[in-house]
Structures are given as C-alpha cells and as structure tokens.
Design a protein around this motif. Sequence first.
Motif, PDB file in Angstrom:
ATOM      1  N   VAL A  55       0.860  -1.179   0.000  1.00 22.42           N
ATOM      2  CA  VAL A  55       0.000   0.000   0.000  1.00 22.42           C
ATOM      3  C   VAL A  55       0.898   1.230   0.000  1.00 22.42           C
ATOM      4  O   VAL A  55       1.799   1.351   0.824  1.00 22.42           O
ATOM      5  N   GLU A  56       0.639   2.150  -0.966  1.00 17.96           N
ATOM      6  CA  GLU A  56       1.439   3.367  -1.088  1.00 17.96           C
ATOM      7  C   GLU A  56       0.540   4.587  -0.996  1.00 17.96           C
ATOM      8  O   GLU A  56      -0.593   4.585  -1.494  1.00 17.96           O
ATOM      9  N   ASP A  57       1.049   5.636  -0.393  1.00 21.00           N
ATOM     10  CA  ASP A  57       0.318   6.898  -0.276  1.00 21.00           C
ATOM     11  C   ASP A  57       0.484   7.676  -1.573  1.00 21.00           C
ATOM     12  O   ASP A  57       1.593   7.961  -2.007  1.00 21.00           O
ATOM     13  N   LYS A  58      -0.635   8.030  -2.209  1.00 20.11           N
ATOM     14  CA  LYS A  58      -0.610   8.772  -3.474  1.00 20.11           C
ATOM     15  C   LYS A  58      -1.032  10.227  -3.294  1.00 20.11           C
ATOM     16  O   LYS A  58      -1.438  10.878  -4.237  1.00 20.11           O
ATOM     17  N   GLY A  59      -0.930  10.703  -2.066  1.00 22.24           N
ATOM     18  CA  GLY A  59      -1.297  12.099  -1.813  1.00 22.24           C
ATOM     19  C   GLY A  59      -2.729  12.229  -1.356  1.00 22.24           C
ATOM     20  O   GLY A  59      -3.319  11.302  -0.798  1.00 22.24           O
ATOM     21  N   LYS A  60      -3.321  13.394  -1.600  1.00 25.18           N
ATOM     22  CA  LYS A  60      -4.696  13.677  -1.174  1.00 25.18           C
ATOM     23  C   LYS A  60      -5.621  13.728  -2.382  1.00 25.18           C
ATOM     24  O   LYS A  60      -5.218  14.133  -3.464  1.00 25.18           O
ATOM     25  N   ASP A  61      -6.877  13.316  -2.160  1.00 27.02           N
ATOM     26  CA  ASP A  61      -7.860  13.442  -3.229  1.00 27.02           C
ATOM     27  C   ASP A  61      -8.458  14.848  -3.197  1.00 27.02           C
ATOM     28  O   ASP A  61      -8.018  15.718  -2.439  1.00 27.02           O
ATOM     29  N   GLN A  71       0.623  -1.516  -5.117  1.00 24.17           N
ATOM     30  CA  GLN A  71       1.617  -1.851  -6.132  1.00 24.17           C
ATOM     31  C   GLN A  71       2.063  -3.283  -5.878  1.00 24.17           C
ATOM     32  O   GLN A  71       2.508  -3.605  -4.782  1.00 24.17           O
ATOM     33  N   GLN A  72       1.930  -4.136  -6.891  1.00 23.43           N
ATOM     34  CA  GLN A  72       2.367  -5.519  -6.754  1.00 23.43           C
ATOM     35  C   GLN A  72       3.893  -5.560  -6.828  1.00 23.43           C
ATOM     36  O   GLN A  72       4.492  -4.961  -7.717  1.00 23.43           O
ATOM     37  N   THR A  73       4.512  -6.264  -5.885  1.00 18.02           N
ATOM     38  CA  THR A  73       5.968  -6.301  -5.769  1.00 18.02           C
ATOM     39  C   THR A  73       6.443  -7.737  -5.613  1.00 18.02           C
ATOM     40  O   THR A  73       5.855  -8.504  -4.850  1.00 18.02           O
ATOM     41  N   LYS A 104      -8.664  -9.439  -6.225  1.00 18.94           N
ATOM     42  CA  LYS A 104      -9.459  -8.374  -6.837  1.00 18.94           C
ATOM     43  C   LYS A 104      -8.616  -7.143  -7.154  1.00 18.94           C
ATOM     44  O   LYS A 104      -9.136  -6.158  -7.643  1.00 18.94           O
ATOM     45  N   LEU A 105      -7.324  -7.209  -6.884  1.00 18.95           N
ATOM     46  CA  LEU A 105      -6.463  -6.034  -7.047  1.00 18.95           C
ATOM     47  C   LEU A 105      -5.604  -6.115  -8.298  1.00 18.95           C
ATOM     48  O   LEU A 105      -5.318  -7.193  -8.799  1.00 18.95           O
ATOM     49  N   HIS A 106      -5.186  -4.947  -8.761  1.00 23.52           N
ATOM     50  CA  HIS A 106      -4.167  -4.814  -9.799  1.00 23.52           C
ATOM     51  C   HIS A 106      -3.368  -3.559  -9.472  1.00 23.52           C
ATOM     52  O   HIS A 106      -3.761  -2.771  -8.614  1.00 23.52           O
ATOM     53  N   ASN A 107      -2.238  -3.367 -10.128  1.00 26.71           N
ATOM     54  CA  ASN A 107      -1.400  -2.204  -9.853  1.00 26.71           C
ATOM     55  C   ASN A 107      -2.200  -0.912 -10.009  1.00 26.71           C
ATOM     56  O   ASN A 107      -2.905  -0.713 -10.995  1.00 26.71           O
ATOM     57  N   GLY A 108      -2.090  -0.057  -9.012  1.00 28.18           N
ATOM     58  CA  GLY A 108      -2.772   1.233  -9.054  1.00 28.18           C
ATOM     59  C   GLY A 108      -4.176   1.232  -8.473  1.00 28.18           C
ATOM     60  O   GLY A 108      -4.818   2.286  -8.418  1.00 28.18           O
ATOM     61  N   SER A 109      -4.676   0.075  -8.052  1.00 28.07           N
ATOM     62  CA  SER A 109      -6.018   0.033  -7.451  1.00 28.07           C
ATOM     63  C   SER A 109      -6.045   0.919  -6.212  1.00 28.07           C
ATOM     64  O   SER A 109      -5.139   0.872  -5.382  1.00 28.07           O
TER      65      SER A 109
END
Length: 130
Positions: A55-61, A71-73, A104-109
Amino acid sequence: THNVQIEATLANPDHRLLPGMYATASITVGEPERLVTVPQTAVAYNPYGSTVFLVEDKGKDAKGAPQLAVQQTFVTPGATRGDQVAILKGVSEGQTVVSAGQNKLHNGSIVEVNNAVQPSDNPTPNPVDQ
C-alpha cells in the motif's frame, strides 16, 4: 527431555574435576536475526515468483482525504513459522501489505485500509474442521 549424552576430554592439571561429576553445557547456535515478517495470506506464490501488494500513499484526493493505492511487488520469502513468513527481499520494515482480497487487485487500485479483522499470528496453528 532435551538430554544429550556427550563425552569430552578436558585438561585437569589441578585435579579439581573428579570422576562422576556433572556439568551443564550450553551451545550457541547463532545470533538472533531481525526479520520482516508478513502473514502467509499476504504472499501470492506463483510459478514466475512470489508477490505481495504494498500500500502506497498517493497524496490527497479532491476532498483532502488520503488516497492509497497498491503496487504488486516481487518478494523473496524465507522461513515460515506458524502463520508468518519471513520476507528476505522486497518489503521493508514499516510498509503496509495487503493480507486479504488480493485476487481483486491490480497495480494502481485505490484501496481503503481496514484493520478491523486481523490475520492470525499463531506460531503453531492447528486447522479446525467446521
């Protein structure tokens, strides 16, 4: 009983050791290691390699709420102990991994972290028939 029978030869110039005496011996088998561990349910074992979703923080909506994406690693799993698996490469201490719902996940979900249900952390798990 953890009892082991051994025979040793010791120099005894002062004759302080007498026949029939007992001794306590300890064997150092290695130093403790500090490892990053994750629940086994977090690791997807595949023919092309083992992966986890970080799980990565992508900032604020637009509303100012934190936006979290996955992100799959690829990881290098190590030894397992109970419900936990050591990760030798691919995950650092403090990173958040997904432990349920990975199919149910993919990169960027975009995800929401919900820790209401915790994965088990039993060093000696026993399956229960229900």
